[in-house]
Design an enzyme around this catalytic site. Structure first.
Site, PDB file in Angstrom:
ATOM      1  N   ARG A  82      33.142  48.022  29.361  1.00  0.00           N
ATOM      2  CA  ARG A  82      32.041  47.435  28.573  1.00  0.00           C
ATOM      3  C   ARG A  82      30.673  47.957  29.002  1.00  0.00           C
ATOM      4  NH1 ARG A  82      32.469  43.145  25.653  1.00  0.00           N
ATOM      5  NH2 ARG A  82      30.421  42.371  26.215  1.00  0.00           N
ATOM      6  N   ASP A 133      24.530  39.972  27.798  1.00  0.00           N
ATOM      7  CA  ASP A 133      25.731  39.225  28.178  1.00  0.00           C
ATOM      8  C   ASP A 133      25.426  38.181  29.227  1.00  0.00           C
ATOM      9  OD1 ASP A 133      27.790  40.200  26.723  1.00  0.00           O
ATOM     10  OD2 ASP A 133      28.522  41.587  28.252  1.00  0.00           O
ATOM     11  N   PRO A 163      45.076  40.343  45.897  1.00  0.00           N
ATOM     12  CA  PRO A 163      44.304  39.110  46.106  1.00  0.00           C
ATOM     13  C   PRO A 163      43.472  39.142  47.388  1.00  0.00           C
ATOM     14  CG  PRO A 163      46.686  38.693  46.286  1.00  0.00           C
ATOM     15  CD  PRO A 163      46.517  40.129  45.930  1.00  0.00           C
ATOM     16  N   GLU A 211      55.840  41.314  47.049  1.00  0.00           N
ATOM     17  CA  GLU A 211      55.185  40.695  48.210  1.00  0.00           C
ATOM     18  C   GLU A 211      54.038  41.547  48.725  1.00  0.00           C
ATOM     19  OE1 GLU A 211      56.117  37.501  49.153  1.00  0.00           O
ATOM     20  OE2 GLU A 211      57.142  37.896  47.274  1.00  0.00           O
TER      21      GLU A 211
HETATM   22  N1  ADE Z   1      47.572  40.750  42.529  1.00  0.00           N
HETATM   23  C1  ADE Z   1      48.011  39.503  42.728  1.00  0.00           C
HETATM   24  N2  ADE Z   1      47.022  38.617  42.621  1.00  0.00           N
HETATM   25  C2  ADE Z   1      45.893  39.329  42.360  1.00  0.00           C
HETATM   26  C3  ADE Z   1      44.537  38.977  42.155  1.00  0.00           C
HETATM   27  N3  ADE Z   1      44.118  37.716  42.202  1.00  0.00           N
HETATM   28  N4  ADE Z   1      43.666  39.970  41.906  1.00  0.00           N
HETATM   29  C4  ADE Z   1      44.076  41.249  41.880  1.00  0.00           C
HETATM   30  N5  ADE Z   1      45.332  41.626  42.071  1.00  0.00           N
HETATM   31  C5  ADE Z   1      46.246  40.683  42.313  1.00  0.00           C
END
Ligand code: ADE
Length: 257
Positions: free
Chosen positions: A153, A168, A89, A116
């Site tokens: 794609r 697209d 993330p 984590e």
């Molecule tokens: N792992 C946990 N959340 C994620 C996300 N939003 N994008 C990519 N990998 C992740």
């Protein structure tokens, strides 16, 4: 193009790769995808892939050595240093533009993050971290499948009709226009109230007209008005032709009324 995906849930990733456009591309050999079980790169009897965090705190951290061994194994298989992406993330947000950059690489190794986090020392071997959006998944497997789908794609021959990829939504920086199929008219009615007779739901006349120039213009207009309404931020970087710029001016003028 070849994808290598390193995960502690190989079955989940393999299942995801079998379906649809990506699955067919793999079957046809247009695309190669290898799934590597992180546990097979452990050396202990219990095949442990995670451990508690130094400094304390909740949650487990993916151990570095199995991941580094997995990267080395892929390097050996392909005879070159793989391009390594870590799903996280904290990464670069995946967009169509990022996908267009990623598809330039003949090979991508996707490391699925977990728990984590991943031991920080792994990052010395990571070329880029990729996030699929501002939310936290329990693991990177779904993110890896999203990345494979979006990038695949863009490989010529993966999607049957190349034109449909060029058209697209997002390829040109706009949202898609509405699509309809037969029948031209269906009975309306509120959701959950089957049998309620209300206005018939009709396909817009222009689409039944056979006038291709009109249809093209209608679709441009719908794309632009949807984008203006729902994602006006996209219009700042969208690649518009003269006709689209004119339609957009009209739409903005109408908004003001
Ligand atoms: N792992 C946990 N959340 C994620 C996300 N939003 N994008 C990519 N990998 C992740």
């Amino acid at each position: 193009m070849r994808f290598d995906i390193v995960t502690i849930f190989p079955a989940m990733v393999e299942d995801g790769l079998r379906a649809g456009v990506v699955g067919r591309a793999i079957d046809r050999g247009v695309l190669a995808a290898r799934v590597h079980d992180l546990r097979s790169f452990t050396t202990d009897r219990h095949r442990v892939v995670d451990d508690v965090a130094y400094g304390g705190g909740p949650g487990m951290v993916l151990k570095p050595e199995p991941i580094l061994r997995a990267i080395d194994a892929v390097a050996k298989e392909i005879g070159a240093a793989p391009r390594v992406l870590l799903t996280s993330p904290q990464g670069t947000r995946l967009t169509q533009q990022v996908a267009e950059r990623l598809v330039q690489s003949p090979q991508l190794l996707l490391l699925c993050g977990r728990y984590e986090g991943v031991d920080e020392r792994v990052r010395s071997r990571v070329d880029e971290e990729i996030s699929i959006g501002d939310y936290v998944l329990s693991g990177g497997e779904l993110a890896a499948l999203v990345i494979v789908d979006v990038v695949a794609r863009l490989i010529p021959g993966v999607v049957g009709d190349d034109q449909s990829v060029a058209d697209d939504s997002f390829s040109r920086g706009l949202l898609d226009f509405p699509h309809y199929t037969r029948p031209a008219e269906i009975e309306g009615g509120a959701a959950g109230q089957t049998g309620t007779i209300s206005d018939a739901l009709r396909v817009p006349d222009v689409l039944l007209s056979g006038n291709h120039a009109e249809i093209r213009r209608w679709r441009k207009r719908e794309s632009l008005s949807r984008t203006l309404e729902r994602r006006p931020d996209l219009l700042e970087s969208a690649a518009l032709d003269d006709e689209e710029r004119e339609i957009l001016r009209e739409l903005i003028a109408q908004q003001g009324k």
